[in-house]
Scaffold this motif. Structure first.
Motif, PDB file in Angstrom:
ATOM      1  N   LEU A 269       0.846  -1.283  -0.081  1.00 53.95           N
ATOM      2  CA  LEU A 269       0.043   0.013  -0.134  1.00 53.95           C
ATOM      3  C   LEU A 269       0.814   1.239   0.054  1.00 53.95           C
ATOM      4  O   LEU A 269       0.346   2.382   0.077  1.00 53.95           O
ATOM      5  CB  LEU A 269      -0.987   0.216   1.307  1.00 53.95           C
ATOM      6  CG  LEU A 269      -1.655  -1.319   1.681  1.00 53.95           C
ATOM      7  CD1 LEU A 269      -2.639  -0.847   2.834  1.00 53.95           C
ATOM      8  CD2 LEU A 269      -2.607  -1.413   0.533  1.00 53.95           C
ATOM      9  N   LYS A 270       2.106   1.043   0.417  1.00 54.50           N
ATOM     10  CA  LYS A 270       3.159   2.348   0.217  1.00 54.50           C
ATOM     11  C   LYS A 270       2.526   3.145   1.369  1.00 54.50           C
ATOM     12  O   LYS A 270       2.664   4.240   1.394  1.00 54.50           O
ATOM     13  CB  LYS A 270       3.163   2.968  -0.978  1.00 54.50           C
ATOM     14  CG  LYS A 270       3.277   2.528  -2.208  1.00 54.50           C
ATOM     15  CD  LYS A 270       4.746   1.939  -2.447  1.00 54.50           C
ATOM     16  CE  LYS A 270       5.040   1.022  -3.754  1.00 54.50           C
ATOM     17  NZ  LYS A 270       5.195  -0.338  -3.393  1.00 54.50           N
ATOM     18  N   TRP A 271       2.226   2.449   2.576  1.00 56.83           N
ATOM     19  CA  TRP A 271       1.577   3.178   3.784  1.00 56.83           C
ATOM     20  C   TRP A 271       2.533   3.023   5.086  1.00 56.83           C
ATOM     21  O   TRP A 271       2.941   1.738   5.146  1.00 56.83           O
ATOM     22  CB  TRP A 271       0.131   2.480   3.917  1.00 56.83           C
ATOM     23  CG  TRP A 271      -0.417   3.465   5.256  1.00 56.83           C
ATOM     24  CD1 TRP A 271      -1.317   4.391   5.156  1.00 56.83           C
ATOM     25  CD2 TRP A 271      -0.228   3.075   6.636  1.00 56.83           C
ATOM     26  NE1 TRP A 271      -1.569   5.000   6.561  1.00 56.83           N
ATOM     27  CE2 TRP A 271      -0.706   3.826   7.305  1.00 56.83           C
ATOM     28  CE3 TRP A 271       0.557   2.113   7.393  1.00 56.83           C
ATOM     29  CZ2 TRP A 271      -0.846   3.987   8.690  1.00 56.83           C
ATOM     30  CZ3 TRP A 271       0.429   1.900   8.727  1.00 56.83           C
ATOM     31  CH2 TRP A 271      -0.244   2.990   9.490  1.00 56.83           C
ATOM     32  N   LYS A 272       2.564   4.144   5.705  1.00 57.07           N
ATOM     33  CA  LYS A 272       3.555   4.163   6.925  1.00 57.07           C
ATOM     34  C   LYS A 272       3.006   5.183   7.750  1.00 57.07           C
ATOM     35  O   LYS A 272       2.940   5.939   7.258  1.00 57.07           O
ATOM     36  CB  LYS A 272       4.813   4.137   6.630  1.00 57.07           C
ATOM     37  CG  LYS A 272       5.892   3.719   7.647  1.00 57.07           C
ATOM     38  CD  LYS A 272       7.297   3.833   7.186  1.00 57.07           C
ATOM     39  CE  LYS A 272       8.400   3.346   8.092  1.00 57.07           C
ATOM     40  NZ  LYS A 272       8.147   2.433   9.299  1.00 57.07           N
ATOM     41  N   SER A 273       2.979   4.716   9.068  1.00 57.70           N
ATOM     42  CA  SER A 273       2.471   5.832  10.122  1.00 57.70           C
ATOM     43  C   SER A 273       3.853   6.598  10.301  1.00 57.70           C
ATOM     44  O   SER A 273       4.960   6.355  10.471  1.00 57.70           O
ATOM     45  CB  SER A 273       2.150   5.321  11.352  1.00 57.70           C
ATOM     46  OG  SER A 273       3.242   5.172  12.334  1.00 57.70           O
ATOM     47  N   LYS A 274       3.364   7.852  10.566  1.00 61.74           N
ATOM     48  CA  LYS A 274       4.490   9.056  10.646  1.00 61.74           C
ATOM     49  C   LYS A 274       4.465   9.637  12.066  1.00 61.74           C
ATOM     50  O   LYS A 274       5.437  10.013  12.789  1.00 61.74           O
ATOM     51  CB  LYS A 274       4.272  10.275   9.622  1.00 61.74           C
ATOM     52  CG  LYS A 274       4.218   9.596   8.385  1.00 61.74           C
ATOM     53  CD  LYS A 274       4.391  10.738   7.223  1.00 61.74           C
ATOM     54  CE  LYS A 274       4.349  10.296   5.779  1.00 61.74           C
ATOM     55  NZ  LYS A 274       3.079   9.744   5.401  1.00 61.74           N
ATOM     56  N   ILE A 275       3.099   9.956  12.782  1.00 57.95           N
ATOM     57  CA  ILE A 275       2.819  10.414  13.940  1.00 57.95           C
ATOM     58  C   ILE A 275       3.354   9.628  15.192  1.00 57.95           C
ATOM     59  O   ILE A 275       2.890   8.403  15.220  1.00 57.95           O
ATOM     60  CB  ILE A 275       1.474  11.029  14.142  1.00 57.95           C
ATOM     61  CG1 ILE A 275       1.246  11.977  13.088  1.00 57.95           C
ATOM     62  CG2 ILE A 275       1.269  11.651  15.491  1.00 57.95           C
ATOM     63  CD1 ILE A 275       1.596  13.448  13.179  1.00 57.95           C
ATOM     64  N   ASP A 276       4.327  10.058  16.148  1.00 62.86           N
ATOM     65  CA  ASP A 276       4.783   9.305  17.082  1.00 62.86           C
ATOM     66  C   ASP A 276       3.905   9.593  18.371  1.00 62.86           C
ATOM     67  O   ASP A 276       3.171  10.451  18.296  1.00 62.86           O
ATOM     68  CB  ASP A 276       6.291   9.187  17.289  1.00 62.86           C
ATOM     69  CG  ASP A 276       6.517  10.373  17.764  1.00 62.86           C
ATOM     70  OD1 ASP A 276       5.812  11.434  18.229  1.00 62.86           O
ATOM     71  OD2 ASP A 276       7.969  10.735  17.774  1.00 62.86           O
ATOM     72  N   LEU A 277       4.245   8.655  19.352  1.00 66.86           N
ATOM     73  CA  LEU A 277       3.309   8.910  20.564  1.00 66.86           C
ATOM     74  C   LEU A 277       3.385  10.369  21.291  1.00 66.86           C
ATOM     75  O   LEU A 277       2.352  11.141  21.467  1.00 66.86           O
ATOM     76  CB  LEU A 277       3.849   7.909  21.699  1.00 66.86           C
ATOM     77  CG  LEU A 277       2.970   7.940  23.133  1.00 66.86           C
ATOM     78  CD1 LEU A 277       1.727   7.475  22.623  1.00 66.86           C
ATOM     79  CD2 LEU A 277       3.816   7.400  24.088  1.00 66.86           C
ATOM     80  N   SER A 278       4.511  11.059  21.212  1.00 67.95           N
ATOM     81  CA  SER A 278       4.920  12.276  21.674  1.00 67.95           C
ATOM     82  C   SER A 278       3.949  13.157  21.016  1.00 67.95           C
ATOM     83  O   SER A 278       3.292  14.093  21.340  1.00 67.95           O
ATOM     84  CB  SER A 278       6.520  12.627  21.875  1.00 67.95           C
ATOM     85  OG  SER A 278       6.464  13.947  22.112  1.00 67.95           O
ATOM     86  N   GLU A 279       4.052  13.196  19.596  1.00 68.58           N
ATOM     87  CA  GLU A 279       3.362  14.255  19.064  1.00 68.58           C
ATOM     88  C   GLU A 279       1.763  14.067  19.063  1.00 68.58           C
ATOM     89  O   GLU A 279       1.244  14.900  19.000  1.00 68.58           O
ATOM     90  CB  GLU A 279       3.700  13.850  17.409  1.00 68.58           C
ATOM     91  CG  GLU A 279       4.839  14.937  16.775  1.00 68.58           C
ATOM     92  CD  GLU A 279       5.035  14.347  15.635  1.00 68.58           C
ATOM     93  OE1 GLU A 279       4.543  15.101  14.546  1.00 68.58           O
ATOM     94  OE2 GLU A 279       5.832  13.185  14.998  1.00 68.58           O
ATOM     95  N   LEU A 280       1.224  12.503  18.947  1.00 69.34           N
ATOM     96  CA  LEU A 280      -0.054  12.477  19.053  1.00 69.34           C
ATOM     97  C   LEU A 280      -0.624  13.051  20.515  1.00 69.34           C
ATOM     98  O   LEU A 280      -1.474  13.608  20.716  1.00 69.34           O
ATOM     99  CB  LEU A 280      -0.271  10.828  19.118  1.00 69.34           C
ATOM    100  CG  LEU A 280      -1.723  10.390  19.311  1.00 69.34           C
ATOM    101  CD1 LEU A 280      -2.381  10.730  18.185  1.00 69.34           C
ATOM    102  CD2 LEU A 280      -1.721   8.875  19.425  1.00 69.34           C
TER     103      LEU A 280
END
Ligand code: NAP
Ligand code: G4F
Length: 324
Positions: A295-306
């Motif tokens: 899917l060429k999908w990867k998560s970008k936002i990490d716990l600290s940003e979230l």
């Protein structure tokens, strides 16, 4: 212009998915059940851009009618009783909606137009008492709640309609994903809202249950993009969608307090056994390599940003005098 039908349009994911699909030029139809007071707060800003159809996925005919009106090319089934905690109090209706409701959607599509592509909102709760870590598309299931076993029916119904009738029916096995639009009863939002209230001097403490459970938390707007990508593939297949990182509830609390400059968070957090569950899912961590490749999908936002996004949004919401 392509038409799309989204059940669960009033929920966290439904609202983000509607925004995404509008931005891609789809004509969006949302399917919304009748409630005694208006429950469209997450989609108020979209109401003049989408068409809301009334229905309930426990009512087959209403699904059929929605298909006839919307004539969708894609159908995203996000409707569910989605709170694990309530599923022990509501085992039958959770199964009606989260299990049998999926069969009703698939039957309606099969009979109305089997060319419609179907996305099922499956969940990491299927893994429950995990058999291996991290969990991927081949990891055996062991659900631990009525929510988990109801969703298992939905998962297998989707696989079976694909295999039996050659329908484009796919499961997204999504790990926890959060946002400022998350329901207040889920632990992340309960924490961000509580921390915001403490910051504004409106509350002194937050009361939680098991602080040791681990979850793989991502950011909801990124996850609805994965849903769309799953339906754009040549072949219908099931995909794990996750960050690949697990954190404890304690870690989430620590990060949320850090977002308001508090390090000694322990003095603001109480625990109460009433928030413990009859059976706990202790640790979930997903392996989304298949999604990354296909899917060429990867998560970008990490716990600290979230946590920053959620705490800041709640501070703004409460400051404006708006409700959760
Ligand atoms: P959510 O905010 O609780 O939204 C659920 C939606 O389903 C709401 O729009 C709700 O309508 C609707 N609904 C409930 N019962 C219905 C019925 N009988 N007929 C029609 N609509 C009904 O959930 P979410 O976080 O957006 O999650 C979306 C889907 O993904 C759910 O199926 C959930 O189980 C699944 N999932 C979520 C996560 C996650 O971390 N968020 C992870 C894996 C899977 P009302 O507004 O009227 O209640
Ligand atoms: O935030 P939660 O209620 O989410 P849970 O049970 O992981 O389910 C969510 O994610 C699933 C995907 O894995 C979805 F399928 C499902 O629809 C939903 O979106 O609880 C997370 C953890 C649990 O271990 C719970 O025991 O937090 C722990 N927890 C500790 N104190 C608490 C609390 N959970 C809640 N809701 N409230 C507490 O005070």
């Amino acid at each position: 212009m392509k038409n799309v039908l989204i059940t669960g349009i009033t929920g966290q994911d439904g609202s983000y998915l509607a925004e995404l699909l509008l931005s891609k030029g789809y004509r969006v139809y949302g399917y919304n059940r009748r409630t005694s007071s208006q429950n469209t707060t997450r989609i108020t800003h979209l109401l003049d851009k989408i068409t809301v159809l009334y229905g309930d996925i426990t009512d087959s005919f209403s699904i059929y009618k929605a298909l006839k009106t919307a004539e969708p090319v894609e159908f995203y089934n996000l409707a569910a009783q989605s709170f694990v905690g309530s599923s022990w109090d509501l085992p039958e209706s959770t199964c009606e909606i989260d299990g049998l409701g999926v069969v009703k959607c698939l039957e309606a599509i099969k009979n109305y137009n089997p060319e419609i592509k179907f996305y099922q909102a499956s969940t990491s709760e299927l893994y429950g008492k995990v058999k291996e870590s991290p969990q991927n598309e081949n990891t055996p299931f062991h659900p631990r709640s009525p929510y988990g076993f109801a969703k298992m029916m939905g998962y297998w119904a989707t696989v079976n309609y694909r295999e039996s009738y050659n329908m484009f029916a796919a499961n997204g096995i999504l790990f926890n994903h959060e946002s400022p639009r998350r329901g207040i009863e889920f632990v992340t939002r309960k924490i961000s809202y509580g921390v915001a209230k403490i910051k504004l001097g409106l509350e002194k403490t937050i009361t939680l249950g098991n602080l040791d459970a681990k979850r793989d938390w991502g950011y909801a707007p990124e996850y609805v993009d994965a849903m769309w990508r799953i339906l754009q593939q040549k072949q219908a297949e099931d995909y794990v969608i996750a960050t690949g990182k697990a954190h404890t509830i304690r870690d989430f609390v620590r990060e949320a307090f850090a977002a308001i400059g508090i390090n000694n968070w322990e003095q603001y957090v109480k625990t109460d056994a009433k928030f413990l569950r009859p059976a706990e899912v202790h640790e979930l961590i997903g392996d989304a390599r298949k999604a990354e490749i296909n899917l060429k999908w990867k998560s970008k936002i990490d716990l600290s940003e979230l946590t920053k996004i959620m705490v800041n949004a709640d501070i703004e919401l409460i400051s404006k005098g708006e409700h959760k």
